[in-house]
Motif scaffolding. Structure first.
Motif, PDB file in Angstrom:
ATOM      1  N   VAL A  34       4.638 -10.137   3.737  1.00 32.89           N
ATOM      2  CA  VAL A  34       5.346  -8.985   4.287  1.00 32.89           C
ATOM      3  C   VAL A  34       4.331  -8.230   5.135  1.00 32.89           C
ATOM      4  O   VAL A  34       3.220  -7.953   4.677  1.00 32.89           O
ATOM      5  CB  VAL A  34       5.861  -8.035   3.176  1.00 32.89           C
ATOM      6  CG1 VAL A  34       6.637  -6.879   3.781  1.00 32.89           C
ATOM      7  CG2 VAL A  34       6.675  -8.774   2.146  1.00 32.89           C
ATOM      8  N   VAL A  35       4.718  -7.911   6.364  1.00 33.50           N
ATOM      9  CA  VAL A  35       3.802  -7.266   7.298  1.00 33.50           C
ATOM     10  C   VAL A  35       4.522  -6.116   7.987  1.00 33.50           C
ATOM     11  O   VAL A  35       5.706  -6.220   8.302  1.00 33.50           O
ATOM     12  CB  VAL A  35       3.327  -8.278   8.373  1.00 33.50           C
ATOM     13  CG1 VAL A  35       2.447  -7.615   9.414  1.00 33.50           C
ATOM     14  CG2 VAL A  35       2.616  -9.445   7.738  1.00 33.50           C
ATOM     15  N   ALA A 117       7.376  -5.594  -0.993  1.00 32.76           N
ATOM     16  CA  ALA A 117       8.795  -5.531  -0.595  1.00 32.76           C
ATOM     17  C   ALA A 117       9.281  -4.085  -0.662  1.00 32.76           C
ATOM     18  O   ALA A 117       9.961  -3.606   0.251  1.00 32.76           O
ATOM     19  CB  ALA A 117       9.637  -6.415  -1.508  1.00 32.76           C
ATOM     20  N   TRP A 118       8.934  -3.391  -1.736  1.00 32.60           N
ATOM     21  CA  TRP A 118       9.324  -1.990  -1.870  1.00 32.60           C
ATOM     22  C   TRP A 118       8.776  -1.163  -0.704  1.00 32.60           C
ATOM     23  O   TRP A 118       9.518  -0.392  -0.070  1.00 32.60           O
ATOM     24  CB  TRP A 118       8.837  -1.420  -3.204  1.00 32.60           C
ATOM     25  CG  TRP A 118       9.154   0.029  -3.351  1.00 32.60           C
ATOM     26  CD1 TRP A 118      10.309   0.585  -3.805  1.00 32.60           C
ATOM     27  CD2 TRP A 118       8.292   1.128  -3.003  1.00 32.60           C
ATOM     28  NE1 TRP A 118      10.230   1.954  -3.759  1.00 32.60           N
ATOM     29  CE2 TRP A 118       9.002   2.315  -3.269  1.00 32.60           C
ATOM     30  CE3 TRP A 118       7.002   1.221  -2.495  1.00 32.60           C
ATOM     31  CZ2 TRP A 118       8.461   3.572  -3.046  1.00 32.60           C
ATOM     32  CZ3 TRP A 118       6.466   2.479  -2.268  1.00 32.60           C
ATOM     33  CH2 TRP A 118       7.197   3.637  -2.548  1.00 32.60           C
ATOM     34  N   LEU A 119       7.484  -1.320  -0.407  1.00 29.89           N
ATOM     35  CA  LEU A 119       6.865  -0.549   0.667  1.00 29.89           C
ATOM     36  C   LEU A 119       7.492  -0.897   2.018  1.00 29.89           C
ATOM     37  O   LEU A 119       7.765  -0.011   2.834  1.00 29.89           O
ATOM     38  CB  LEU A 119       5.357  -0.790   0.704  1.00 29.89           C
ATOM     39  CG  LEU A 119       4.580   0.040   1.718  1.00 29.89           C
ATOM     40  CD1 LEU A 119       4.682   1.531   1.405  1.00 29.89           C
ATOM     41  CD2 LEU A 119       3.122  -0.400   1.754  1.00 29.89           C
ATOM     42  N   LEU A 150      -1.025   0.869   7.175  1.00 31.51           N
ATOM     43  CA  LEU A 150      -2.314   0.795   6.483  1.00 31.51           C
ATOM     44  C   LEU A 150      -2.132   0.586   4.979  1.00 31.51           C
ATOM     45  O   LEU A 150      -2.903  -0.144   4.354  1.00 31.51           O
ATOM     46  CB  LEU A 150      -3.140   2.044   6.781  1.00 31.51           C
ATOM     47  CG  LEU A 150      -3.578   2.196   8.243  1.00 31.51           C
ATOM     48  CD1 LEU A 150      -4.271   3.530   8.467  1.00 31.51           C
ATOM     49  CD2 LEU A 150      -4.460   1.033   8.681  1.00 31.51           C
ATOM     50  N   ALA A 151      -1.114   1.215   4.406  1.00 30.25           N
ATOM     51  CA  ALA A 151      -0.834   1.009   2.976  1.00 30.25           C
ATOM     52  C   ALA A 151      -0.467  -0.454   2.711  1.00 30.25           C
ATOM     53  O   ALA A 151      -0.896  -1.045   1.715  1.00 30.25           O
ATOM     54  CB  ALA A 151       0.284   1.944   2.517  1.00 30.25           C
ATOM     55  N   LEU A 155      -2.357  -3.191   0.233  1.00 28.43           N
ATOM     56  CA  LEU A 155      -1.689  -4.001  -0.783  1.00 28.43           C
ATOM     57  C   LEU A 155      -1.929  -5.490  -0.551  1.00 28.43           C
ATOM     58  O   LEU A 155      -2.134  -6.252  -1.497  1.00 28.43           O
ATOM     59  CB  LEU A 155      -0.187  -3.744  -0.790  1.00 28.43           C
ATOM     60  CG  LEU A 155       0.296  -2.432  -1.367  1.00 28.43           C
ATOM     61  CD1 LEU A 155       1.804  -2.313  -1.201  1.00 28.43           C
ATOM     62  CD2 LEU A 155      -0.089  -2.318  -2.835  1.00 28.43           C
ATOM     63  N   THR A 156      -1.911  -5.906   0.697  1.00 30.79           N
ATOM     64  CA  THR A 156      -2.061  -7.310   1.038  1.00 30.79           C
ATOM     65  C   THR A 156      -3.473  -7.814   0.734  1.00 30.79           C
ATOM     66  O   THR A 156      -3.644  -8.936   0.282  1.00 30.79           O
ATOM     67  CB  THR A 156      -1.725  -7.537   2.527  1.00 30.79           C
ATOM     68  OG1 THR A 156      -0.381  -7.118   2.746  1.00 30.79           O
ATOM     69  CG2 THR A 156      -1.874  -8.991   2.927  1.00 30.79           C
ATOM     70  N   HIS A 157      -4.471  -6.986   0.944  1.00 31.60           N
ATOM     71  CA  HIS A 157      -5.856  -7.417   0.794  1.00 31.60           C
ATOM     72  C   HIS A 157      -6.505  -7.007  -0.526  1.00 31.60           C
ATOM     73  O   HIS A 157      -7.674  -7.295  -0.734  1.00 31.60           O
ATOM     74  CB  HIS A 157      -6.701  -6.883   1.962  1.00 31.60           C
ATOM     75  CG  HIS A 157      -6.262  -7.417   3.277  1.00 31.60           C
ATOM     76  ND1 HIS A 157      -6.399  -8.729   3.632  1.00 31.60           N
ATOM     77  CD2 HIS A 157      -5.623  -6.817   4.319  1.00 31.60           C
ATOM     78  CE1 HIS A 157      -5.900  -8.919   4.833  1.00 31.60           C
ATOM     79  NE2 HIS A 157      -5.413  -7.776   5.278  1.00 31.60           N
TER      80      HIS A 157
END
Length: 161
Positions: A34-35, A117-119, A150-151, A155-157
């Motif tokens: 998700v991006v 997904a929520w974000l 940025l959030a 989360l991704t990293h």
């Protein structure tokens, strides 16, 4: 004996409703992302554009064809290099409305990407369109969208070594 793409599609046709969504969520948890994408202004636009994007990469196109059929979006061909040589990789991708609809559908079954997904959905649901692209976004809208982007990156990293 290996199964053909047509046999796989026929096999998946028995999965409907919650069963399919649970499978899709598990596949997405393992292979997807998700991006929140930021694109620089171009043409008459004065503000960067931010969009919600989901994608799944895999070397087996028939499974991605099922995502395309069930959720929309597009499937792209990508070449990848790994230690075994070049292998064709395919990528299913959906943006904005299509991405949000996909995340809403699979969100109850997500584990690894539930927070992303929520974000992503929070970002998508708060977006407002400027009256005209040439007017651009307000400073507060730009700051909010950039904050979501940025959030999502955080989360991704967070689990990267």
């Amino acid at each position: 004996m290996s199964r053909t793409g047509a046999q796989l599609l026929t096999g998946f046709s028995r999965f409907i409703g919650d069963e399919w969504l649970a499978y899709a969520a598990g596949f997405f948890d393992g292979e997807g992302s998700v991006v929140i994408q930021k694109v620089r202004p171009s043409g008459a636009s004065v503000s960067p554009r931010y969009s919600l994007q989901v994608q799944i990469g895999n070397t087996y196109r028939p499974i991605l064809a099922i995502f395309l059929e069930r959720f929309g979006g597009a499937v792209y061909e990508r070449k990848s290099q790994n230690r075994y040589g070049k292998r064709m990789q395919w990528q299913w991708q959906a943006r904005n409305d299509t991405a949000a609809a996909f995340l809403e559908a699979v969100r109850p079954y997500l584990i690894e990407k539930a927070d992303r997904a929520w974000l992503g959905l929070e970002f998508f649901n708060q977006k407002t369109k400027p009256a005209a692209m040439k007017l651009g976004l307000t400073e507060s809208e730009l700051a909010l969208r950039e904050g979501y982007r940025l959030a999502m990156r955080t989360l991704t990293h967070r689990g990267a070594a």
